[in-house]
Design a protein around this motif. Structure first.
Motif, PDB file in Angstrom:
ATOM      1  N   ILE A   4       8.793   0.156  -1.918  1.00  0.00           N
ATOM      2  CA  ILE A   4       8.083  -0.994  -2.472  1.00  0.00           C
ATOM      3  C   ILE A   4       7.455  -0.608  -3.803  1.00  0.00           C
ATOM      4  CG2 ILE A   4       6.159  -2.604  -2.066  1.00  0.00           C
ATOM      5  CD1 ILE A   4       6.817  -2.352   0.916  1.00  0.00           C
ATOM      6  N   VAL A   5       7.555  -1.513  -4.785  1.00  0.00           N
ATOM      7  CA  VAL A   5       6.933  -1.274  -6.090  1.00  0.00           C
ATOM      8  C   VAL A   5       5.675  -2.128  -6.193  1.00  0.00           C
ATOM      9  CG1 VAL A   5       7.215  -1.496  -8.591  1.00  0.00           C
ATOM     10  CG2 VAL A   5       9.126  -0.679  -7.185  1.00  0.00           C
ATOM     11  N   HIS A   6       4.569  -1.492  -6.570  1.00  0.00           N
ATOM     12  CA  HIS A   6       3.321  -2.215  -6.830  1.00  0.00           C
ATOM     13  C   HIS A   6       3.067  -2.224  -8.337  1.00  0.00           C
ATOM     14  CE1 HIS A   6       0.952  -1.534  -2.788  1.00  0.00           C
ATOM     15  NE2 HIS A   6       2.186  -1.952  -2.575  1.00  0.00           N
ATOM     16  N   VAL A  26      -2.990   1.562  -2.448  1.00  0.00           N
ATOM     17  CA  VAL A  26      -1.673   2.207  -2.483  1.00  0.00           C
ATOM     18  C   VAL A  26      -1.544   3.180  -1.310  1.00  0.00           C
ATOM     19  CG1 VAL A  26      -0.253   3.844  -3.810  1.00  0.00           C
ATOM     20  CG2 VAL A  26      -1.361   1.904  -4.973  1.00  0.00           C
ATOM     21  N   ALA A  27      -2.624   3.924  -1.039  1.00  0.00           N
ATOM     22  CA  ALA A  27      -2.602   4.898   0.057  1.00  0.00           C
ATOM     23  C   ALA A  27      -2.385   4.186   1.393  1.00  0.00           C
ATOM     24  CB  ALA A  27      -3.898   5.694   0.068  1.00  0.00           C
ATOM     25  N   LYS A  28      -2.988   2.996   1.522  1.00  0.00           N
ATOM     26  CA  LYS A  28      -2.813   2.229   2.771  1.00  0.00           C
ATOM     27  C   LYS A  28      -1.330   1.924   3.003  1.00  0.00           C
ATOM     28  CE  LYS A  28      -3.709  -2.261   2.613  1.00  0.00           C
ATOM     29  NZ  LYS A  28      -4.558  -3.451   2.421  1.00  0.00           N
ATOM     30  N   GLN A  35       7.673   4.035   1.048  1.00  0.00           N
ATOM     31  CA  GLN A  35       7.769   4.789  -0.204  1.00  0.00           C
ATOM     32  C   GLN A  35       7.210   3.889  -1.299  1.00  0.00           C
ATOM     33  OE1 GLN A  35      11.997   5.832  -0.469  1.00  0.00           O
ATOM     34  NE2 GLN A  35      11.457   7.891   0.215  1.00  0.00           N
ATOM     35  N   ILE A  36       6.290   4.421  -2.102  1.00  0.00           N
ATOM     36  CA  ILE A  36       5.605   3.547  -3.061  1.00  0.00           C
ATOM     37  C   ILE A  36       5.753   4.069  -4.490  1.00  0.00           C
ATOM     38  CG2 ILE A  36       3.394   2.516  -3.732  1.00  0.00           C
ATOM     39  CD1 ILE A  36       4.249   1.522  -1.030  1.00  0.00           C
ATOM     40  N   VAL A  37       6.166   3.152  -5.377  1.00  0.00           N
ATOM     41  CA  VAL A  37       6.144   3.414  -6.816  1.00  0.00           C
ATOM     42  C   VAL A  37       5.120   2.454  -7.407  1.00  0.00           C
ATOM     43  CG1 VAL A  37       7.458   3.375  -8.965  1.00  0.00           C
ATOM     44  CG2 VAL A  37       8.565   4.091  -6.832  1.00  0.00           C
ATOM     45  N   VAL A  38       4.223   2.957  -8.235  1.00  0.00           N
ATOM     46  CA  VAL A  38       3.193   2.102  -8.826  1.00  0.00           C
ATOM     47  C   VAL A  38       3.409   2.017 -10.333  1.00  0.00           C
ATOM     48  CG1 VAL A  38       0.732   1.620  -8.952  1.00  0.00           C
ATOM     49  CG2 VAL A  38       1.609   3.047  -7.105  1.00  0.00           C
ATOM     50  N   ALA A 167      12.705  -2.891  -1.804  1.00  0.00           N
ATOM     51  CA  ALA A 167      12.736  -4.042  -0.905  1.00  0.00           C
ATOM     52  C   ALA A 167      11.918  -5.190  -1.484  1.00  0.00           C
ATOM     53  CB  ALA A 167      12.174  -3.646   0.461  1.00  0.00           C
ATOM     54  N   GLU A 168      10.864  -4.863  -2.229  1.00  0.00           N
ATOM     55  CA  GLU A 168      10.000  -5.910  -2.756  1.00  0.00           C
ATOM     56  C   GLU A 168       9.216  -5.376  -3.953  1.00  0.00           C
ATOM     57  OE1 GLU A 168       7.456  -7.677   0.253  1.00  0.00           O
ATOM     58  OE2 GLU A 168       7.256  -9.524  -0.931  1.00  0.00           O
ATOM     59  N   CYS A 169       8.865  -6.291  -4.869  1.00  0.00           N
ATOM     60  CA  CYS A 169       7.990  -5.935  -5.984  1.00  0.00           C
ATOM     61  C   CYS A 169       6.718  -6.765  -5.849  1.00  0.00           C
ATOM     62  CB  CYS A 169       8.687  -6.219  -7.318  1.00  0.00           C
ATOM     63  SG  CYS A 169       7.693  -5.725  -8.727  1.00  0.00           S
ATOM     64  N   LEU A 170       5.597  -6.090  -5.722  1.00  0.00           N
ATOM     65  CA  LEU A 170       4.319  -6.793  -5.546  1.00  0.00           C
ATOM     66  C   LEU A 170       3.524  -6.704  -6.850  1.00  0.00           C
ATOM     67  CD1 LEU A 170       3.337  -5.465  -1.986  1.00  0.00           C
ATOM     68  CD2 LEU A 170       4.594  -7.544  -2.590  1.00  0.00           C
TER      69      LEU A 170
END
Ligand code: ADP
Ligand code: ASP
Ligand code: MG
Length: 416
Positions: A4-6, A26-28, A35-38, A167-170
């Motif tokens: 997921i991209v934030h 982001v940690a949550k 997997q997180i990309v910010v 999967a999604e961009c938030l």
């Protein structure tokens, strides 16, 4: 587990306290197994501050140097966010655009993303790291830093999401979704739970700065599920609740059926109008006027050519206000004498107001209601343009907010 991209905007990154909140949020998501990309923006006000410094030094700074300067705002943000994540025990790494790399063309200050290399980011993600990538910037083929135009971090985020097949961009911002119009102008604007991709594209292109238009184009081209939501809620609210909040851009063709005629009202204060008077009324003239404008990489929006009288006509078009001086220079130096026109006059105190809705296609009478509403307030329309799903009018900028309010009311947009 999903990738997921934030994206966090300037207000969301506006202080070290807010950056710590972003880190908690982001940690949550990471703790939940994703997997997180910010992709953060510069801290609020920073890009303006940097561009202001440039103008103190030089009236018309070199665009390459402007990008060198403006891109630093995002570099500060990514490093601070990486530190904030590390301070709460998360493995995080930050990258500038050129380190990924995010490749763009060389149109400084409004570059377009051409490709994004996913190798380095994927390696980090697979090693369990949270990856933070600067918004707004990239690198051209000659190694120059470029920027993507104001509001460009939205585009960076959706492009990164597409490249990584997320999967999604938030898109986290300072409002809790996309509204029927800017809630700062109309207090009873209503939040939309979903907005069709087409409508979002129109709203963004017509000035709703909640998303940069190119981010919506990327979302459409790659069918990237994209959601706009608030970064100002408690970062520890349950993830399931957060994941459903805000506004989702939908690609469902058939959700239109039940929809209201008008979805939203967009406006753009940043317009300027130029009229080339007394141009010869013959084929090729529009090209001779707008060709040099296009070569100067100036975007043209509304275009009107009047009915010719005695072989002469007036030719009017609009450009972004920031490009007005350059457009006038181009016309006066390379167009006027060439085509033998009369005076070239302009007005930089104009704004564009547009009503948008896919439901408009099947409803007559939207234009007449719009025009009647504006006329009842004594607001003069200087130019009109339409498409299947929008009607735009150019008006004196001092009536812009009034026009948005009365149209919002006339189309009953506050009601669900
Ligand atoms: P960020 O810094 O997070 O990118 P922006 O300032 O670029 O935030 O965009 C969010 C702002 O967009 C909101 O604060 C709001 O004033 C404005 N806006 C304009 N039109 C709309 C709309 N239709 N719905 C929601 N916000 C809108
Ligand atoms: N910092 C850049 C700007 O202010 C990009 C962004 O915020 O999206 O325009
Ligand atoms: Mg923005």
């Amino acid at each position: 587990m999903a990738l997921i991209v934030h994206k966090y905007g300037g207000t969301s990154m506006g202080s070290t306290e807010r950056i710590k909140n972003v880190a908690r949020r982001v940690a949550k998501w990471h703790d939940a197994g994703h997997q997180i990309v910010v992709v953060p923006s510069a801290m609020s006000g920073e890009t303006n501050r940097l561009l202001g410094l440039a103008r103190e030094v030089m009236a018309q700074p070199d665009p390459r140097e402007l990008d060198m300067l403006a891109s630093t705002g995002e570099q500060v943000s990514v490093a601070l966010l990486a530190m904030a994540l590390q301070s709460i025990g998360k493995d995080a790494v930050s990258y500038a655009g050129w380190q990924v790399p995010v490749r763009t063309d060389s149109a400084f200050t409004k570059a377009r993303i051409q490709s994004i290399d996913d190798a380095r980011v994927k390696r980090d993600l697979d090693a369990g790291r949270i990856v933070i990538i600067t918004g707004f910037q990239g690198v051209d083929d000659n190694g120059n830093i470029t920027t993507l135009g104001r509001g460009g971090s939205d585009t960076s985020a959706v492009a990164v999401a597409a490249a990584l097949k997320a999967a999604e961009c938030l898109i986290y911002t300072d409002v809790d979704g996309v509204y029927t119009t800017d809630p700062r102008v109309v207090s009873d604007a209503r939040r939309l739970r979903t907005v069709t991709f087409e409508e979002m594209l129109e709203m963004a292109s017509l000035g709703s700065k909640v998303l940069q238009i190119r981010s919506v184009e990327f979302a459409g081209n790659y069918r990237m599920p994209t959601r706009v939501l608030s970064s100002l809620t408690d970062p520890m609210i349950p993830l399931e609740e957060e994941a459903r909040s805000g506004t989702l851009i939908s690609f469902e063709e058939d959700t239109h059926m039940e929809q209201a005629t008008i979805t939203g009202i967009a406006f753009n204060r940043d317009e300027a109008k130029i009229t080339v008077m007394q141009v010869p009324d013959r084929p090729g003239i529009a090209y001779q006027i707008l060709g040099p404008i296009a070569e100067a990489n100036i975007d043209v929006d509304m275009i009107v050519q009047n009915q010719g009288v005695d072989g002469k006509t007036d030719f009017t078009f609009t450009v972004p206000r920031g490009e007005y001086d350059r457009a006038m220079d181009v016309l006066n130096t390379s167009v006027k004498a060439h085509i033998g026109s009369g005076n070239i006059v302009g007005d930089t105190k104009v704004s564009k107001v547009s009503v948008v809705g896919v439901g408009m296609r099947s409803h007559v009478g939207v234009a007449s209601q719009m025009f009647r509403t504006l006329s009842e307030e004594g607001i003069n329309m200087q130019l009109i343009s339409t498409s299947e799903i929008k009607i735009s009018v150019l008006i004196d900028e001092k009536y812009m907010e009034l026009a948005v309010r009365v149209l919002h009311k006339a189309f009953e947009l506050e009601k669900a």
